[in-house]
Scaffold this motif. Structure first.
Motif, short mmCIF file in Angstrom:
data_model
loop_
_atom_site.label_atom_id
_atom_site.label_comp_id
_atom_site.label_asym_id
_atom_site.label_seq_id
_atom_site.Cartn_x
_atom_site.Cartn_y
_atom_site.Cartn_z
N ARG A 1 0.83 -1.20 0.00
CA ARG A 1 0.00 0.00 0.00
C ARG A 1 0.86 1.25 0.00
N ALA A 2 0.38 2.24 -0.75
CA ALA A 2 1.11 3.52 -0.75
C ALA A 2 0.82 4.26 0.54
N THR B 1 4.64 9.87 7.95
CA THR B 1 3.56 9.66 8.93
C THR B 1 3.56 8.20 9.36
N GLY C 1 -2.85 3.68 13.59
CA GLY C 1 -2.32 4.02 12.28
C GLY C 1 -1.38 5.21 12.33
N GLN D 1 -2.05 8.34 11.82
CA GLN D 1 -2.25 9.41 10.84
C GLN D 1 -2.74 10.71 11.46
N ALA E 1 -9.22 2.87 4.48
CA ALA E 1 -9.17 2.45 3.07
C ALA E 1 -9.93 1.14 2.89
N ASP F 1 -6.90 11.66 2.45
CA ASP F 1 -6.58 11.31 1.08
C ASP F 1 -6.28 9.82 1.01
N PRO F 2 -6.14 9.26 -0.18
CA PRO F 2 -6.03 7.80 -0.29
C PRO F 2 -4.83 7.21 0.46
N LEU F 3 -3.76 7.99 0.56
CA LEU F 3 -2.55 7.46 1.22
C LEU F 3 -2.73 7.45 2.73
N VAL F 4 -3.34 8.49 3.25
CA VAL F 4 -3.62 8.54 4.69
C VAL F 4 -4.62 7.43 5.05
N ASN G 1 -4.83 4.61 3.84
CA ASN G 1 -4.18 3.30 3.85
C ASN G 1 -3.63 2.92 5.21
N LEU G 2 -3.42 3.88 6.08
CA LEU G 2 -2.92 3.58 7.42
C LEU G 2 -3.88 3.96 8.53
#
Lengths: 774, 154, 285
Positions: free
Chosen positions: B55-56, B61, C32, C34, C78, C102-105, C107-108
């Motif tokens: 996963r990207a 962070t 996560g 984030q 996600a 956003d999509p990257l945030v 993800n975690l």
């Protein structure tokens, strides 16, 4: 087939794509210490005391610099118009004048230690009254940013050209509006960075710096640090965007260099994004009060603007001349014979205004194109039609503007018509009524631009700096294998100038593009150059490379002549080989001549060995690039959200040396224009705090805010040998006005009056739904 | 200090660092993988994007200990045996980079996205990179490059 | 910017996490990360110790039935956004998850973290309240269930006791849900958002309603008056307008650079009407 005009891959991409770019923060040297700055949290305050004891005792700390005594031992920073500019040192010891001003510098063994220790420095401030807002700053009772000057006013320029009073007296309509262009930030994705490496034994200093003009920096450093330029080396390695914000020598950068010299150790500093929003220059920030005089048929007779430029607390390199450029470009592409423009410039308790992609000219284009839109609407004329009536026509070219700029060629009306056609101007207008009945508010807006670019002939009025060259350079050096290096004085940081220089040199030398390397950004190896800014890469730097290449070919003909036992005048070079005109003798290949030039095996001492040439090119004039844009937008009137449905840009940059690179430059400029129209803003609260110091509040457009861009190119070669025009700043000029005009069109039933950008949802909603008045 | 083992670009790497170390600094400063960049302080810009366990993610962070035992691919690991990934080729062909600072992040976000969404439309592509900021390109050429890879035309 | 030093402890299981988190006020949990890591970098959060609950076994998994969706606290946003099962049974949650950051945030970022952080601008608190979900929390005194209305106390404060952590979410299912959010740009945290989940009978009658907001002064306030306006009706245009107006009028809003109170109130009304229309259309579709 030539290389010029081809979409050739960029020279730098192979490294950047695999993560082998080398930006300042990627570079390290032995024994380096890391810097972190303590910055003012207040916009205006006296410093009563600075307690550095805890910081000095913190783990890894090597030195802490702070206080009046230390600051006064530091050299003065170079600024524009030095006689008008308040003197300034890298750290301030007595008073802070904007949020983000550097108060102390902590040096430690690691970056983390420096940052942690900086947080332990305690500064005792006595807050002072803050002055924000340019008109307030001009008021008689305003707090003074620099009390010793007695006023916040920096100066006034008043240009009256033609007969504006007569024009306004004769006008059938006079339209008056206010237009404010907000303060924005360049926001390159790479924040600033400096790595200074001293050599105490010799007094030498090498500086890696995220900058746009390394030679300029070197000369200034020599002056202020009293080090011979021969002992100074400034390197701009890979630089992650600048957009004007990295042209300067900043206070913190100089502090890092000074600290390295004090310690005799390398010092490195990498700016954080939070710092970048307060401690790197800002831009725009003008408020215009404009009047336009019109004949009944829509012909513009005259233009007045009384405007004010908020320049911030100090001068950087170009601070005071940015609004001057606005004056000189305020008539744009239009034939406006009479103008009356008055500019006042002021100091406020904010970061400095500086050059930023399109600086001065973007403000002018916005104000003019908004004013024409408003004028057309007020007199009941189609805005497109009014523009076509007033644009400088091809028959009028060459055309001298009221400000004595000469437009040479192009077809502005045709470009505007084409942009309108591509966006579907008539169809959008025709469908508006039906859509509005369904609650859908769509609009179309257009705007044109004429970019004054190719900065620029040395000694022109817009260069307020003692050391800032107008010329550009290239050294072309051919090795014995015929492979070639161009050492360019440009300092590209994403523009792709290195690639286009290689393309034009490849054609001139008639050798493959892949046989050419381009080096730049290192004062040790590059002839003295001006760097990259002001849409000058191809226009100025390209011509330096062209002339150097022509000189190399001439030299190669001397060599070939010697080899062919002919006069060099009789040698022709075509198709990559040298032969005697009219002769059937076997031809010589480029590589054979390059080898002979170095080793003289076949021709004896008939020429000076080597195959290289240097050219310094000072352009005879500035250059112009022009175009038209059109936007189709939808406004959600319940929330104020603007969506760009389509955006069209029709641009003429003369000969496009690499169409892929040209399109990319335009796209990027348009995106910055979209940001200015709808999203971006450096916001201060009433105390002068920057409340937009992160991407979460500053709001750069992302891929979802940007529409698909429809591009079309007109090609009107400029009068220069390469036929090129500038392009780097083009996209920023007309984009904001086209979008705002489209929004105004969409909201016609509401009669909104837009006086400021960005049109963030809440701002636009308040215009659509004004508070009921008693 | 804490001991961390993380597989980076297929190679297991053992590092001892402060637990407050961010993954991006572990990559850049401990492992000398400087292709991953830091562009902001607030997890917005995506210049630090890497692929972690498929996963990207934003490596600014992620605390280093959070990456312990995981597999991380950085931009340096995108090309295999010196052969560029089709995305890298497409970025070059479509002029999808200018200053290059954001590029690694876009490449890694695009890589993870296209690996799981091989046939996206333009809107999906734009959303997929909405956590990455670019100041140079206006995104047009990046979108073009991603769509070209998806369509197999690069 | 780099986080200041702190001690780090990896929780091996829920019990370990509970005892680690109960050690003091300056101990913070990270899942996560984030939300927490940006706060650490900006020095807004200054924990002496961070307990990593991100690897605690048993806190993952998505289980969807017609009646409810159960999410382990460590399920990423996600995963929620991408789940077809959730999209069918809890479209409110799909829509809410898809607009988080956003999509990257995403993800975690975890669902448990999104709730426990209790940021008034977060999206899942409003989704939890609108769907009348509950969370399982485990702490020094064992396991308890906390209803959505009892979880959020004030901005960045929940009713979780020291040492307590969310382990599981249980969300009643309904196809009649929707989430509407206004963001000024992708990087924006958001202005306001409205979460709606309805239970609609076969005859189109609204049997129960949940309406909650993001971006107000309180964390995920329930719009009682809006809900009352809806229940017992068949959700006609007048009802929708009335409920939206009630939600807007009752919202406790603050002016800031995202907009005036007047503006935010209008947007709450507009978004509520849109979310309700979509939720009702789904329920009747």
């Amino acid at each position: 087939m030539g290389a010029v005009g081809e979409r050739l891959r960029r020279k730098n991409d192979p490294r950047l794509l695999v993560g082998h770019g080398r930006y300042v923060d990627d570079i390290t040297v032995p024994h380096v210490v890391h810097a972190s700055f303590v910055r003012s949290p207040l916009a205006h305050a006296e410093i009563l005391g600075i307690d550095t004891e805890d910081a000095r005792r913190a783990r890894g700390v090597v030195a802490v610099f702070a206080g009046d005594e230390v600051a006064n031992a530091m050299p003065l920073l170079p600024t524009a118009a030095a006689d008008e500019s308040p003197p300034r040192r890298p750290l301030t010891g007595d008073r802070v004048r904007y949020v983000g001003e550097a108060v102390a510098m902590v040096l430690a063994e690691t970056a983390a230690q420096a940052e942690h220790a900086a947080a332990l420095v305690a500064v005792d401030y006595e807050p002072l009254p803050v002055v924000l807002g340019p008109w307030k700053a001009l008021a008689g009772d305003a707090p003074l940013v620099h009390p010793e000057r007695g006023t916040n006013k920096i100066g006034e320029i008043h240009k009256v050209i033609g007969d504006p009073d007569g024009a306004f007296a004769a006008a059938d309509h006079v339209v008056k509006r206010r237009h404010a262009v907000q303060r924005i930030s360049a926001s390159p994705l790479e924040p600033r960075g400096t790595l200074a490496v001293p050599e105490p034994a010799t007094g030498e200093l090498t500086v890696w710096m995220a900058c746009q003009s390394p030679h300029t920096i070197r000369t200034w450093l020599s002056d202020i640090l009293s080090i011979d330029e021969s002992k100074l080396r400034v390197i701009a390695p890979d630089v992650g965007g600048g957009f004007g914000s990295k042209l300067n020598l900043y206070s913190d950068e100089l502090a890092v260099m000074w600290g390295a010299l004090q310690l005799g150790r390398p010092v490195k500093w990498t700016e954080t994004r939070t710092e970048n929003f307060t401690a790197a220059v800002h831009a725009r920030d003008q408020i215009h009060h404009v009047e336009m005089a019109l004949r009944a048929d829509g012909k513009i007779l005259g233009l007045r603007s009384h405007f004010v430029g908020d320049l911030g607390a100090y001068f950087h390199f170009f601070t005071p001349v940015v609004p001057d450029l606005t004056i000189d470009t305020l008539t744009g592409n239009y034939d406006i014979p009479s103008v009356d423009i008055k500019l006042e410039k002021v100091f406020t308790n904010t970061m400095s205004i500086e050059a930023l992609r399109g600086s001065g000219r973007a403000e002018a284009t916005f104000v003019l194109e908004r004013m024409i839109e408003e004028s057309a609407r007020e007199i009941g004329m189609d805005p497109l039609e009014m523009r076509l009536l007033n644009l400088v026509s091809p028959e009028q070219l060459p055309y001298e503007t009221p400000f004595e700029l000469t437009y040479d060629s192009g077809d502005y009306p045709a470009m505007l018509s084409r942009a309108a056609e591509l966006i579907g101007y008539e169809a959008i207008k025709g469908s508006q009524r039906n859509l509005r009945e369904k609650g859908i508010y769509r609009g179309v807006g257009v705007a044109t631009y004429n970019l004054l670019c190719g900065f620029s002939p040395s000694g022109h009025d817009w260069n307020p700096m003692k050391f800032f060259p107008g010329h550009e350079t290239a050294l072309i050096r051919v090795d014995p294998h015929g492979k070639t290096v161009v050492y360019s004085g440009l300092s590209p940081h994403g523009q792709g100038s290195d690639t286009v220089v290689a393309q034009l040199v490849a054609d001139e030398l008639q050798i493959p593009f892949d046989d050419i390397a381009v080096k730049h950004g290192d004062t040790e190896t590059i002839p003295y150059g001006g760097g990259t800014h002001g849409s000058r890469g191809a226009v100025v730097g390209g011509h330096a490379a062209l002339i150097a290449a022509q000189r190399v070919v001439a030299k190669a003909k001397d060599v070939a002549g010697a080899m062919l036992e002919a006069s060099s005048e009789d040698v022709v070079y075509e198709g990559g080989s040298f032969r005697v005109a009219g002769s059937r003798e076997p031809a010589l290949a480029w590589q054979e001549v390059a080898e002979e030039a170095h080793f003289l095996k076949h021709s004896g001492p008939m020429f000076e060995p080597g195959l290289e040439a240097t050219a310094f090119y000072d352009p005879p004039s500035v250059n112009f690039a022009f175009g038209a844009t059109a936007a189709h937008v939808e406004v959600d009137v319940e929330t104020g959200v603007v969506s760009i449905i389509e955006f069209v840009s029709v641009d003429d940059c003369g000969v496009a040396l690499n169409p892929g690179i040209v399109d990319g430059q335009l796209h990027g400029g348009i995106a910055q224009g979209v940001g200015q129209a709808l999203y971006e803003q450096v916001s201060h609260d009433e105390d002068g705090q920057v409340v937009s110091a992160s991407f979460g509040s500053y709001l750069l457009p992302s891929a979802v805010e940007m529409p698909k861009l429809t591009m079309e190119r007109f090609v009107t070669p400029s009068a220069t040998p390469l036929g090129v025009r500038g392009v780097g700043e083009s996209g920023t000029l007309a984009t904001p006005a086209a979008i705002v005009n489209a929004v105004v069109d969409a909201l016609e039933p509401f009669g909104v009056r837009v006086e400021q950008t960005p049109l963030r949802p809440n701002v636009l909603w308040e215009l659509i739904h004004p508070e009921p008045t008693e | 200090m804490t001991d961390i083992t993380v597989t980076v670009n297929g190679v297991s790497r053992a590092v001892s660092c402060s637990p407050s170390t961010l993954l991006v600094h572990l990559l850049r400063e401990e492992l000398q993988l400087t292709g991953t960049h830091v562009g902001c302080d607030t997890s917005h810009c995506g210049a630090c994007t890497v692929v972690m366990d498929g996963r990207a993610v934003k490596s600014c962070t992620v605390l280093a200990p959070q990456a312990h035992g995981r597999s991380v691919t950085t931009v340096e690991g995108l090309a295999e045996d010196g052969r560029l990934d089709p995305l890298q080729e497409a970025f070059a062909d479509h002029f999808a980079l200018q200053c290059g600072f954001c590029t690694s992040g876009f490449l890694m976000a695009a890589k993870a996205f296209l690996d799981t969404n091989p046939s996206p439309d333009e809107e999906q592509v734009r959303k997929a990179i909405s956590g990455n900021l670019c100041r140079c390109t206006g995104y047009q050429h990046i979108v073009d490059a991603m769509l070209a890879v998806a369509e197999g035309t690069t | 910017m780099r986080p200041p030093d702190f001690e780090y402890e990896l929780a091996e299981d829920v019990q370990g996490a509970v005892s680690a988190l109960a050690q003091g006020e300056s101990v913070m949990a990270i899942a996560g990360g984030q939300s927490l890591i940006p706060l650490l970098r900006l020095r807004i959060a200054r924990p002496s110790r961070v307990v990593d609950i991100g690897r605690v076994p048993g806190l993952t998994g998505i289980s969807v039935s017609d009646e409810s969706t159960e999410l382990g606290a460590l399920v990423t946003t996600a995963d929620v956004a991408a789940s077809d099962d959730i999209s069918r049974s809890n479209p409110l949650w799909t829509e809410a998850a898809r607009v988080i950051a956003d999509p990257l945030v995403r993800n975690l970022g975890t669902v448990g973290g999104n709730l426990a952080h209790a940021d008034p601008l977060n999206d899942l608190p409003a989704a939890l309240v609108a769907s009348r979900g509950e969370v399982l929390a485990e702490g020094p005194n064992g396991v308890r269930t906390i209803a959505s209305d009892d979880l959020f106390v004030s901005p960045f404060t929940t009713s979780l006791e020291p040492g307590e952590l969310i382990t599981r979410l249980i969300v009643p299912g309904s196809p009649s849900g929707a989430y509407e959010k206004l963001k000024r740009a992708a990087a924006d945290y958001g202005v306001v958002a409205v979460a709606v989940q309805l239970d609609i009978g076969d005859g189109g009658d609204i049997r129960s309603a949940g309406v909650s907001l993001s971006g107000t002064s309180a964390v995920a306030p329930r719009s009682n008056r809006a809900e009352q306006t809806l229940v017992g009706t068949n959700g006609g245009d007048d009802v929708i307008e009335g409920a939206a107006l009630a939600a807007a009028e009752d919202a406790d809003l603050a002016a800031d650079e995202r907009g005036s109170i007047r503006y935010k109130r209008a947007v709450v009304g507009a978004l509520a009407a849109r979310a309700l229309r979509r939720a009702i259309a789904r329920g009747n579709g």
